[in-house]
Design a protein around this motif. Structure first.
Motif, mmCIF file in Angstrom:
data_model
loop_
_atom_site.group_PDB
_atom_site.id
_atom_site.type_symbol
_atom_site.label_atom_id
_atom_site.label_comp_id
_atom_site.label_asym_id
_atom_site.label_seq_id
_atom_site.Cartn_x
_atom_site.Cartn_y
_atom_site.Cartn_z
ATOM 1 N N LEU A 3 22.406 -20.910 -7.238
ATOM 2 C CA LEU A 3 21.576 -21.854 -6.496
ATOM 3 C C LEU A 3 21.607 -21.514 -5.015
ATOM 4 O O LEU A 3 22.629 -21.038 -4.497
ATOM 5 C CB LEU A 3 22.091 -23.278 -6.703
ATOM 6 N N GLN A 401 19.842 -23.616 -18.932
ATOM 7 C CA GLN A 401 21.008 -24.119 -18.195
ATOM 8 C C GLN A 401 21.056 -25.652 -18.198
ATOM 9 O O GLN A 401 21.394 -26.285 -17.186
ATOM 10 C CB GLN A 401 20.971 -23.605 -16.740
ATOM 11 N N THR A 402 20.714 -26.255 -19.320
ATOM 12 C CA THR A 402 20.611 -27.712 -19.374
ATOM 13 C C THR A 402 21.935 -28.403 -19.093
ATOM 14 O O THR A 402 21.972 -29.433 -18.408
ATOM 15 C CB THR A 402 20.084 -28.149 -20.748
ATOM 16 N N PHE A 405 23.000 -27.900 -15.150
ATOM 17 C CA PHE A 405 22.161 -28.688 -14.249
ATOM 18 C C PHE A 405 22.444 -30.183 -14.389
ATOM 19 O O PHE A 405 22.400 -30.931 -13.415
ATOM 20 C CB PHE A 405 20.682 -28.405 -14.497
ATOM 21 N N LYS A 406 22.728 -30.615 -15.620
ATOM 22 C CA LYS A 406 23.066 -32.028 -15.823
ATOM 23 C C LYS A 406 24.371 -32.367 -15.102
ATOM 24 O O LYS A 406 24.483 -33.419 -14.451
ATOM 25 C CB LYS A 406 23.191 -32.325 -17.309
ATOM 26 N N LEU A 408 25.587 -30.915 -12.438
ATOM 27 C CA LEU A 408 25.315 -30.938 -10.995
ATOM 28 C C LEU A 408 24.628 -32.234 -10.575
ATOM 29 O O LEU A 408 24.958 -32.816 -9.537
ATOM 30 C CB LEU A 408 24.452 -29.739 -10.611
ATOM 31 N N ASP A 409 23.695 -32.683 -11.386
ATOM 32 C CA ASP A 409 22.964 -33.894 -11.025
ATOM 33 C C ASP A 409 23.834 -35.145 -11.166
ATOM 34 O O ASP A 409 23.812 -36.036 -10.310
ATOM 35 C CB ASP A 409 21.709 -34.021 -11.888
ATOM 36 N N ARG A 414 23.528 -31.655 -5.897
ATOM 37 C CA ARG A 414 22.348 -31.016 -5.330
ATOM 38 C C ARG A 414 21.632 -31.945 -4.356
ATOM 39 O O ARG A 414 21.489 -33.142 -4.604
ATOM 40 C CB ARG A 414 21.371 -30.621 -6.449
#
Length: 416
Positions: A3, A401-402, A405-406, A408-409, A414
């Protein structure tokens, strides 16, 4: 996946707890993506120093594997708590259970206390997010940082019932064991709860946790199981001996009672099925071990490395995992990645759609499992279609990359 640096708002501290938990590979994934991360693990040496004549003693390779999963990320090891935990797991079955409960509970508390010291805000900026394996957050009670509890199993109110019967039965009486009490405290304290399947979310909601506090992120395969170089699978002709494999701890929670009954019935009915069981014995399973010794057509192997497990999967036709209670069984997605036809349960918490990319059995239904095995043995086209669909399912999980990313959120990593 990397990222852009400007899109990351802060550091993530991951408290992985004991064993080879999925949070170890999460630490590695974060580091691979150049996301500032500190991992706090149990013993994770760089290499095995305890070998004799080239052989691994005491299963020490398992501890080395933890380091491999973190893949060069900065980590801190909590060693003393691990020693107490390992001692509790090795107590003779004849000893009072209270001793085990005390030592195991204390190991979790000591781990949490040390993890808190490693992650003191004064050492960092105080703006970190915390991703803590459920049960290891006791020392973080008064921490002002965002606290995400990673719940790796069903809710403690339903877990005993799931283990005994495989059915959800909510019992809101406070659990007696120390670990469940620690998990409940973490669930109450956490800002968000991260679970690895819709099944686990259901157990939390039924136990009184508000749905909006829970986020679901299914676990993708890792390491060799997500590489594109996996060998193409061949599908034996109909009527060939069906090769079935199981991998996991040998215990009731994993459906091992059902596995033994399936093996017994297959032998009695002279079915052309052979079984390979890979894993280690859980405490209190002496009866299982005695029963298994008298069964034909079964091979038992101890814990295997990822590469060894992959090779065994590539030599099999079906992965059998009739679990009664999981958080999200990554070993099932590994089997799917290896192109195996999978027989599992809804309770295993895996992303399988029945007859599309796997077969879903009723929990505890030995006759149904046996009928599924017969079906797969007689229908190589079905095995092939399930295999190819399963590989596509997990390839999509990895490509998109589900899970990462989950994470990270949920951990607010992010910038929006």
């Amino acid at each position: 996946m990397k990222l852009p640096e400007e899109s990351i708002s802060k550091r993530l501290i991951v408290v992985a707890g004991f064993a080879r938990s999925h949070l170890l590979s999460t630490i590695g994934d974060l580091a691979d993506a150049d996301i500032p991360v500190l991992g706090i693990t149990a013993i994770a040496p760089k290499k095995n120093l305890i070998k004799f004549n080239g052989n691994d003693l005491f299963g020490f390779e398992k501890f080395v594997n933890r380091r491999e999963l973190t893949r060069g990320a900065p980590i801190q090891q909590v060693k003393f708590a691990e020693l107490i935990h390992q001692l509790s797991m090795r107590l003779p079955e004849s000893w009072p259970k209270d001793i085990y409960e005390y030592l195991n509970g204390r190991s979790f508390e000591i781990f949490s206390s040390k993890a808190r010291k490693f992650s003191q805000p004064k050492i960092f900026s105080g703006n970190e997010s915390l991703l803590i394996r459920s049960g290891f957050g006791k020392s973080f009670t008064n921490d002002s940082r965002l606290y995400v509890s990673d719940a790796s199993l069903a809710h403690p109110f339903v877990l005993p019932g799931l283990i005994s019967s495989g059915k959800i039965c909510v019992n809101t009486s406070p659990p007696a064991d120390a670990i469940s009490q620690l998990i409940l405290a973490d669930t109450e304290r956490a800002d968000k709860i991260l679970v690895n399947s819709d099944f686990v979310k259901e157990t939390f909601v039924l136990s009184g946790v508000k749905s909006e506090r829970i986020e679901v992120a299914y676990l993708p395969p890792i390491g060799v199981f997500k590489e594109e170089s996996l060998l193409e699978r061949t599908f034996p002709e109909n009527g060939s001996t069906l090769r079935v494999i199981f991998a996991g701890t040998f215990e009731q929670r994993k459906g091992f009672t059902e596995i033994l009954e399936v093996i017994e019935k297959a032998a009695y009915m002279s079915k052309k099925i052979v079984f390979t069981l890979i894993g280690n014995w859980a405490p209190g399973t002496t009866d299982y071990q005695v029963k298994l010794k008298g069964l034909r057509g079964v091979k038992i192997l101890k814990w295997q490395t990822q590469l060894e497990l992959l090779r065994h999967m590539q030599d099999a036709d079906v992965f059998l995992f009739p679990s009664r209670a999981e958080g999200g069984a990554r070993v099932v997605t590994e089997a799917m990645a290896a192109g195996l036809a999978v027989i599992t349960t809804v309770n295993s918490g895996t992303p399988i759609s029945h007859l599309l990319d796997g077969l879903i059995s009723e929990v505890g239904n030995v006759d149904q499992i046996l009928s599924f095995l017969e079906l797969l043995g007689e229908n190589s086209q079905l095995r092939e279609s399930l295999s190819k669909a399963a590989k596509k399912t997990v390839e999509k999980m990895v490509l998109e990359q589900t899970y990462l990313f989950k994470v990270l959120d949920v951990c607010q990593m992010r910038k929006i």
